[in-house]
Scaffold this active site. Structure first.
Site, PDB file in Angstrom:
ATOM      1  N   SER A  98     -10.496   0.237   6.959  1.00 31.68           N
ATOM      2  CA  SER A  98      -9.829   0.330   5.659  1.00 31.68           C
ATOM      3  C   SER A  98      -9.168  -0.952   5.157  1.00 31.68           C
ATOM      4  O   SER A  98      -8.721  -1.006   4.012  1.00 31.68           O
ATOM      5  CB  SER A  98      -8.784   1.445   5.685  1.00 31.68           C
ATOM      6  OG  SER A  98      -9.408   2.693   5.535  1.00 31.68           O
ATOM      7  N   LYS A 137       0.863  -1.201   0.000  1.00 29.04           N
ATOM      8  CA  LYS A 137       0.000   0.000   0.000  1.00 29.04           C
ATOM      9  C   LYS A 137       0.888   1.236   0.000  1.00 29.04           C
ATOM     10  O   LYS A 137       1.890   1.285   0.740  1.00 29.04           O
ATOM     11  CB  LYS A 137      -0.912  -0.029   1.232  1.00 29.04           C
ATOM     12  CG  LYS A 137      -1.971   1.068   1.262  1.00 29.04           C
ATOM     13  CD  LYS A 137      -2.885   0.957   2.498  1.00 29.04           C
ATOM     14  CE  LYS A 137      -3.986   2.010   2.479  1.00 29.04           C
ATOM     15  NZ  LYS A 137      -4.894   1.906   3.646  1.00 29.04           N
ATOM     16  N   SER A 165      -9.934   2.438   2.657  1.00 23.93           N
ATOM     17  CA  SER A 165      -8.951   3.087   1.813  1.00 23.93           C
ATOM     18  C   SER A 165      -8.010   2.120   1.087  1.00 23.93           C
ATOM     19  O   SER A 165      -7.361   2.517   0.124  1.00 23.93           O
ATOM     20  CB  SER A 165      -8.114   4.042   2.656  1.00 23.93           C
ATOM     21  OG  SER A 165      -7.357   3.328   3.608  1.00 23.93           O
TER      22      SER A 165
END
Ligand SMILES: [Mg+2]
Ligand SMILES: [Zn+2]
Lengths: 497, 95, 508
Positions: A187, A78, A163
Site C-alpha cells: 500500500s 494518511k 491503499s
C-alpha cells in the site's frame, strides 16, 4: 523564486534554514494547492490552520535558533493515523465524525520534529484496496493521464494506486512534498509506482503501530512517501523509533539514513529473482526492470540471479492471513463506544451490531471480514490459517537464503502501470493480483521501496522495487538512489485539475 | 471446499454483518472464486515447517506493574454514540 | 483410591455425577494485564479505563510482567509444568462487555500446563481419604467489563473498569464426583492462591468465580454430555449448582430426553440453573494467535526466581504441624486453612518458644489451643471477622503474637491458673495491654504462699468442723469441697497443686 510547491522536503528544509523563504510562505503555497485540487479528492479533511500554526512556530524557532529536523515542512497525513482533535476515519462511514482524543506515535513524532499537517489523506477504506476505489469519501483520482497517442482515452480517470492513494496523488500533484503511508501488502509501494514518486516500507517494527487504525497487525507498517529517495530517508528518520506502547516495536536505534545515503554500489550484489519473471509479464514492466538492472550495474553492482521459490504462493497466503487478522481487528467497530450506530426499531444488542456493521463498512471491507471469519471458523483454521502461516515461514526462508547471495533484490513494483478507475472493481481477484510483487516482502517483514523507473508506452509511470534484508533500510535507500540518479525521471503529470 | 448460501449467511452472522438475500447470493460466487484460488496453498509441502509466529526476530517485552493510565473517562466517552451517567448505553441485554 | 459414593437416585437406578471446574481468579496486580489502568475494586464507572481497555482504534496491548509472574508462581504451587514458550490467542465473540470484540486469552499454548492439587479427607462430607484432582492448565487472560441491567428500563449500561484486568483461568480435570469434592477443591484452591498471594480469593467481590461443568452417567459408563454453568461465585453456590444440575440432567435423561451442551446461569435466589440465551451462538470463537503480541518466552532464571519466592504451602505446613509440632491432623487442618492465621500461628510458636525458652514442639499445643479455642471462640462469640494489618501481619485490634506468647509463658511458669488464663485473655484480647501488666495491675498472680493458704485452710476447717469429721469418717468425696472453699477464699489466685498438698496435710 521558483514555485515553492515544486521543492522537495530537503530543499524546503534547507531553503527555509538559509532564509530563502519563510515557513509561512511554504504552508500558504501548499494550502493553496490543496484548496485548488478538490477534483483529485486526495484529502478527506483539509487542515490549513494546522499547517499554518506549525509554520508560525517554525518561523519563531528559526528566529530563536531552535530549529527542528522538519521545521518549515508541511506534510500530508494518511487518514489511518489517529490525530488528536482531527477527524480520523480510515475512509469509512463507520468512523465518520470520529475525533481521536490521542495522537498516533508516528504522527506525534513528525509534529515533534516540526512538521505541519496539510490535511488527512484519503485512502482505500480501512486500507483495503489497491486503487483507492473503496473509500466511503469517494475515489481519489490520479493526477496522471494516459498519453492519448494510441487512442486509449487520455481522459479516463486513473487509479492513484492504493491503499495510500490520497498520499500518492497529493505528492504527485504537488499538494504536499511528502506524506505518510501505510503498507500491509504493497500500500505504499504500489501507489508510489502508479504516480511516479518514491515510497519506502521499512522493516516490520521500525515504525510504531500505536495509534494507526489496524488492518492486519502482523503486516501493517507505516512509511513515508515523497518525490525522491533523500526525502524518504529524511521522513523515515522522523517516523521510526522504538515505542514501548507497541509490543512488536523494534528496540533499536534509528540510523541516520540521510547521512548514510550513497549511490555507489561497488562491491554490492543485486539479486534478480527469477520467479518474478512470470509468463506474460507486461513488456513495459520488463523493459523498465531491465533498465534498472543496467543502472545498478553501471553504479558498480554485481548482478546475480536468485531464487524465491515460494513467490507464487505469497498472494494466496496473504489473502488468508490479512483478512483473518482484519476480521478480528475490525470487530471493535460495533457502535458502542465510538463511530456509527445503527439501531433499527426494536433491535437488540446483536441486531444493533449487525445493522451498524452492515451500514458502516463498505463492500470490500465486508468481503474481507467474511473471508477472514470463514478461514478462522471451526474446522477450517488449520487448513487455511495454519497452512498460510507455514507458507509464510517458507517465504521468509526464501528471502533469508537469497540474502546470503546478494545485498538487495531488484524487481518490478507492480505488474502494470496505473489502470482506469472502474477497470478492476468487478473482479476482486484481478484487483488483488496488482500486489503480486509487493506482497512477498510484506509477508517477510522486510524493508522495500519503490522508485520511479520510467514510463509505459502510454506515458504512465512505472516503479522499480528494491527489497533489502531486515533492518537494512540503508541498502534499500542506497540502491534506490543509484537508480534515481540514472533513471533521470523528471516526468510529471500535466495539470488538469 | 466450497461455500453455499447457507454458509455465507452463517459466516456473515458470525461476523455480525447484516446481509440481504441479494448480497448473500452475490457473495457466494465471489467467495468461492477467492477460496478456490487460495486453496492452491494446499500444494505446498510444509512437512516440518512451523507456522510463522514473529515475522522479525524479536521477543515479547513485559511492562512493570505500575499504574500509568486511566482516569480519562471524558476521553473514553468522548466519541460514544450514547453515554449516560458515565456509562456507555446499549439496548437492554437479556442474559 | 476410594471412589466417592455420592449418587443421584433415579428411576432407572443410581447415577454418578462428573464435575470439572474452570476457576477464574483475578491476579493481584496494581495495573491491568495489557494496559496501565488501575485494578482497584469499586471505583467510579469507566474511571479505571485506558484507551487500550476501551479498544479505541489503533490501541495496542503490552503485557504486565507481574501478572505473568503471579501465574507462574501459582503454577509452581500446584507442581505444574511451566511452559517456557507460550502465546496469547484471541477468542473472538461479540458482546457489549468485550470492547475489542475478542478476549486476549491462551488456548493453544498456555503459560502453565499439567498440575494437581490434593483435597483433604473429610469423613463427614463423604470424602473418606485425601484425593488428588488433576489440573489441566492455567492460562492468563483478560477480564471483561460489566453490564448493568437495572438502571434503565430499555437500556443496559457498560462499565469497563474491569475490562482488561488479569485473570488466571485454572482448569481442572473432570476428576470430581460429588458437590462436596467440588467444594473442597474450590476451598483448597483458594487457600493455595492466598498462600501464594496471586489472588485474594474474595469471591464476593468477584475476584474468584467458577464455571461449573457437570455431566451425569451410570457408574462405570462413558462421560455424558456436559453443561457449563458460568460465573458461580461462592463455594456454597458451586455445590448447589452441581446438586441442581445433576438432578435436572438425570430427570431429563430418564424421561427420554438428551442433554444439550450449553451455557447456563445459576440463580442464587432459587438455587436453579437456566440456559443462557445471550451466549447461544458463541461456540465458534475463531481462536488465532494475537498478531499484536509476540510469543512469551520465559528464562530459567525468571522461573527460578518465582520458585524461590513461594512461601510454605498448606500441605507442607500441615505435615510439619503434625510431624514436627505434634499437633493432631484436625488441628493442623484448621490452622492451615487460612493463610493469615497460619502465618500468625507460626509467629506465635516462634515467639512463645523464645519467651519460654522451650522447644516449639513443647509449646505448640498451647499455641494451637490459644488460636483454635480462645481466639476463634472469641471471634465467634463477638461475631467479629478479623482482618490482618497489612504492615505488621497481626490481626487488627486483636491479641498480638507478643501478647499471646507472654500469656502462654505466664501459664507455663505457673503464674496463671486455668481460670485466670481465660480471664486475662478475655480482658486483653481487644486491647494492646500486655498480659503481665494486666496481671500485675489486678493482682491476679497465682499464689503459692503457703502461709496465706495455710491461714485460709485453718479458717475453713474451723468453720466446717462437721464436714471435717465426716471426711475423717471416710467420706473422701468431701475433699473437693475443701479445695473449692480454699480457692474461693484465695479468690482463685492460689496454686491448685499447693492447695491440694496443704489440705491433705491439714486433714491428716
Ligand atoms: Mg469457561
Ligand atoms: Zn476464561
Amino acid at each position: 523564486m521558483s514555485d515553492l510547491t515544486d521543492l522537495t522536503v530537503a530543499q524546503i528544509r534547507d531553503g527555509f534554514r538559509a532564509g530563502d523563504f519563510s515557513a509561512r510562505e511554504v504552508a500558504e503555497a501548499f494550502n493553496a494547492n490543496v484548496a485548488a485540487a478538490k477534483a483529485l479528492n486526495a484529502f478527506i479533511v483539509e487542515t490549513p490552520e494546522h499547517a499554518l500554526a506549525a509554520a508560525g512556530q517554525a518561523d519563531k524557532d528559526r528566529a530563536a535558533g531552535t530549529l527542528k529536523p522538519l521545521s518549515g515542512v508541511p506534510i500530508g497525513m494518511k487518514d489511518l493515523f489517529c490525530t488528536q482533535g482531527v477527524q480520523t476515519t480510515a475512509a469509512s462511514h463507520m468512523l465518520e465524525g470520529f475525533t481521536p482524543t490521542y495522537e498516533s506515535t508516528v504522527s506525534a513524532k513528525l509534529w515533534d520534529a516540526g512538521a505541519g499537517m496539510l490535511g488527512k489523506l484519503n485512502l482505500d477504506q480501512f486500507a483495503m484496496g489497491s486503487s483507492n476505489e473503496t473509500s466511503y469519501f469517494g475515489n481519489v483520482i490520479s493526477p496522471w493521464r494516459r498519453a492519448d497517442a494510441n487512442g486509449l482515452g487520455g481522459n479516463a480517470p486513473l487509479a492513484p494506486g492504493g491503499s495510500s492513494g490520497g498520499s500518492s496523488s497529493a505528492i504527485a500533484a504537488r499538494l504536499c512534498p511528502a506524506a505518510t503511508g501505510t503498507d500491509t501488502g504493497g500500500s505504499i509501494r504500489q501507489p508510489a509506482a502508479f504516480t511516479g514518486i518514491s515510497g519506502i516500507k521499512p522493516t516490520y517494527g521500525r515504525c510504531s503501530r500505536w495509534g494507526i487504525i489496524a488492518f492486519a497487525s502482523s503486516l501493517d507498517q507505516a512509511g513515508p512517501m515523497a518525490r525522491d529517495v533523500r526525502d524518504c530517508a529524511i521522513m523515515l528518520e522522523n517516523m521510526a523509533g522504538f515505542d514501548p506502547k507497541d509490543s512488536t516495536s523494534l528496540d533499536m536505534a534509528v540510523p541516520q539514513w540521510e547521512a548514510g545515503l550513497s549511490a555507489d554500489m561497488k562491491g554490492k550484489k543485486v539479486g534478480i529473482p527469477k520467479e518474478y519473471r512470470v509468463e506474460g509479464l507486461d513488456a513495459d514492466v520488463a523493459r523498465v526492470w531491465d533498465a534498472g538492472i543496467a543502472w545498478l550495474k553501471d553504479a558498480g553492482a554485481e548482478i546475480v540471479e536468485v531464487s524465491l521459490p515460494h513467490s507464487k504462493y505469497a498472494l494466496p497466503a496473504y489473502y488468508i492471513i490479512a483478512p483473518a487478522e482484519a476480521s478480528s481487528n475490525l470487530a471493535r467497530y460495533d457502535g458502542v463506544r465510538y463511530g456509527l450506530r445503527e439501531l433499527p426499531e426494536g433491535a437488540n444488542l446483536q441486531d444493533m451490531y449487525a445493522a451498524t456493521r452492515a451500514a458502516g463498512f463498505g463492500a470490500e471491507v465486508k468481503r474481507r471480514i467474511i473471508i477472514g471469519t470463514y478461514v478462522l471458523s471451526a474446522g477450517f483454521y488449520d487448513a487455511y490459517y495454519t497452512q498460510a502461516q507455514k507458507v509464510r515461514t517458507l517465504i521468509a526462508r526464501d528471502f533469508a537464503q537469497a540474502f546470503e547471495q546478494c545485498d538487495v533484490i531488484l524487481a518490478p513494483t507492480a505488474p502494470s502501470a496505473a489502470f482506469a478507475l472502474g477497470d478492476k472493481t468487478a473482479d476482486p481477484l484481478a484487483m488483488y493480483l496488482n500486489d503480486v510483487f509487493a506482497v512477498p516482502a510484506s509477508l517477510a517483514g522486510l524493508p522495500a521501496m519503490s522508485v520511479p523507473g520510467g514510463l509505459s508506452k502510454d506515458g504512465l509511470p512505472l516503479g522499480l522495487q528494491i527489497i533489502g534484508p531486515a533492518f537494512d533500510e540503508q541498502a534499500v535507500l542506497n540502491a534506490g538512489l543509484a537508480i534515481e540518479e540514472r533513471a533521470g525521471f523528471t516526468a510529471r503529470a500535466e495539470k488538469w485539475w | 471446499m466450497s461455500v453455499d448460501l447457507t454458509t455465507v449467511k452463517k459466516v456473515a452472522s458470525l461476523a455480525r454483518l447484516a446481509v440481504s438475500e441479494a448480497e448473500a447470493e452475490a457473495l457466494v460466487p465471489e467467495l468461492n472464486g477467492i477460496l478456490d484460488w487460495v486453496e492452491q496453498l494446499g500444494e505446498v509441502d510444509v512437512t516440518g515447517v512451523e507456522p510463522m509466529t514473529a515475522v522479525i526476530p524479536n521477543h515479547l517485552r513485559l511492562r512493570e506493574d505500575v499504574v500509568t493510565d486511566g482516569n480519562v473517562r471524558d476521553k473514553v466517552l468522548a466519541n460514544a454514540p450514547q453515554a449516560e451517567h458515565g456509562f456507555f448505553a446499549v439496548p437492554k441485554v437479556i442474559e | 483410591m476410594t471412589e466417592s459414593t455420592y449418587r443421584i437416585a433415579g428411576a432407572t437406578g443410581d447415577w454418578e455425577v462428573v464435575i470439572g471446574l474452570e476457576v477464574h481468579a483475578q491476579v493481584v496486580s496494581q495495573a491491568k494485564l495489557f494496559s496501565g489502568a488501575a485494578t482497584a475494586f469499586g471505583a467510579e464507572p469507566n474511571s479505571q479505563v485506558s484507551l487500550v481497555d476501551a479498544a479505541m482504534p489503533g490501541m495496542l496491548p503490552v503485557p504486565n510482567k507481574e501478572c505473568i509472574r503471579q501465574a507462574v508462581r501459582t503454577g509452581l504451587a500446584i507442581n505444574a509444568q511451566i511452559n517456557k514458550w507460550s502465546r496469547f490467542d484471541r477468542k473472538n465473540y461479540f458482546y457489549a462487555d468485550l470492547p475489542q470484540g475478542y478476549q486476549i486469552s491462551q488456548l493453544y499454548h498456555p503459560l502453565v500446563g499439567e498440575g494437581a492439587l490434593t483435597i483433604d479427607a473429610d469423613e463427614k462430607a463423604g470424602i473418606p481419604e485425601d484425593k488428588v484432582i488433576g489440573i489441566e492448565r492455567i492460562h492468563v487472560e483478560q477480564d471483561a467489563g460489566k453490564l448493568m441491567h437495572d438502571q434503565h428500563p430499555t437500556r443496559s449500561y457498560v462499565d469497563l473498569n474491569r475490562s482488561g484486568v488479569a485473570l488466571m483461568e485454572i482448569v481442572s480435570r473432570p476428576d470430581m464426583r460429588s458437590p462436596a469434592e467440588a467444594g473442597a477443591y474450590v476451598r483448597k484452591l483458594r487457600a493455595i492462591l492466598r498462600y501464594v498471594g496471586s489472588c485474594d480469593g474474595n469471591m464476593e467481590e468477584g475476584s474468584m468465580r467458577a464455571d461449573v461443568n457437570v455431566s451425569v452417567r451410570k457408574p462405570g459408563e462413558e462421560f455424558g454430555t456436559r453443561t457449563e454453568t458460568k460465573n458461580v461465585n461462592s463455594v456454597r453456590f458451586v455445590m448447589a449448582t452441581i446438586e441442581y444440575e445433576a438432578r435436572r440432567q438425570v430427570d431429563v435423561l430418564e424421561s427420554g430426553g438428551r442433554i444439550v451442551q450449553e451455557t447456563r446461569l445459576f440463580n442464587p435466589d432459587t438455587g436453579t440453573t437456566r440456559s443462557m440465551r445471550s451466549k447461544e451462538d458463541a461456540h465458534d470463537y475463531r481462536y488465532f494467535p494475537d498478531p499484536d503480541l509476540l510469543p512469551l518466552e520465559l528464562t530459567d532464571s525468571f522461573i527460578e526466581d518465582c520458585r524461590h519466592s513461594l512461601p510454605e504451602l498448606p500441605d507442607a505446613k500441615r505435615r510439619r504441624y503434625v510431624e514436627i509440632l505434634g499437633l493432631t491432623a484436625y488441628q493442623a487442618g484448621e490452622l492451615t486453612a487460612e493463610v493469615d492465621w497460619a502465618i500468625y500461628f507460626d509467629r506465635l510458636v516462634e515467639r512463645t518458644s523464645l519467651e519460654t525458652g522451650k522447644e516449639a514442639s513443647e509449646i505448640a499445643k498451647r499455641c494451637a489451643n490459644l488460636l483454635l479455642n480462645d481466639i476463634f471462640g472469641y471471634l465467634n462469640k463477638f461475631g467479629v471477622s478479623q482482618g490482618m494489618d497489612a504492615v505488621t501481619g497481626e490481626p487488627v485490634g486483636l491479641i498480638s503474637t507478643a501478647q499471646g506468647a507472654q500469656l502462654i509463658r505466664l501459664v507455663e511458669q505457673g503464674i496463671l491458673s486455668g481460670p485466670l488464663y481465660k480471664q486475662v485473655f478475655e480482658a486483653i484480647a481487644a486491647t494492646p495491654e500486655m498480659p503481665a501488666d494486666y496481671v500485675e495491675r489486678h493482682g491476679l498472680k497465682q499464689t503459692s504462699d503457703t502461709g496465706a493458704i495455710d491461714a485460709a485452710i485453718a479458717k475453713i476447717l474451723a468453720d466446717n468442723e462437721d464436714k471435717v469429721a465426716q471426711y475423717k469418717g471416710g467420706k473422701e468425696a468431701l475433699f473437693g469441697f475443701f479445695v473449692g472453699q480454699t480457692m474461693k477464699a484465695m479468690q482463685g489466685k492460689a496454686n491448685p497443686g499447693v492447695v491440694n498438698e496443704l489440705l491433705k496435710k491439714a486433714l491428716g
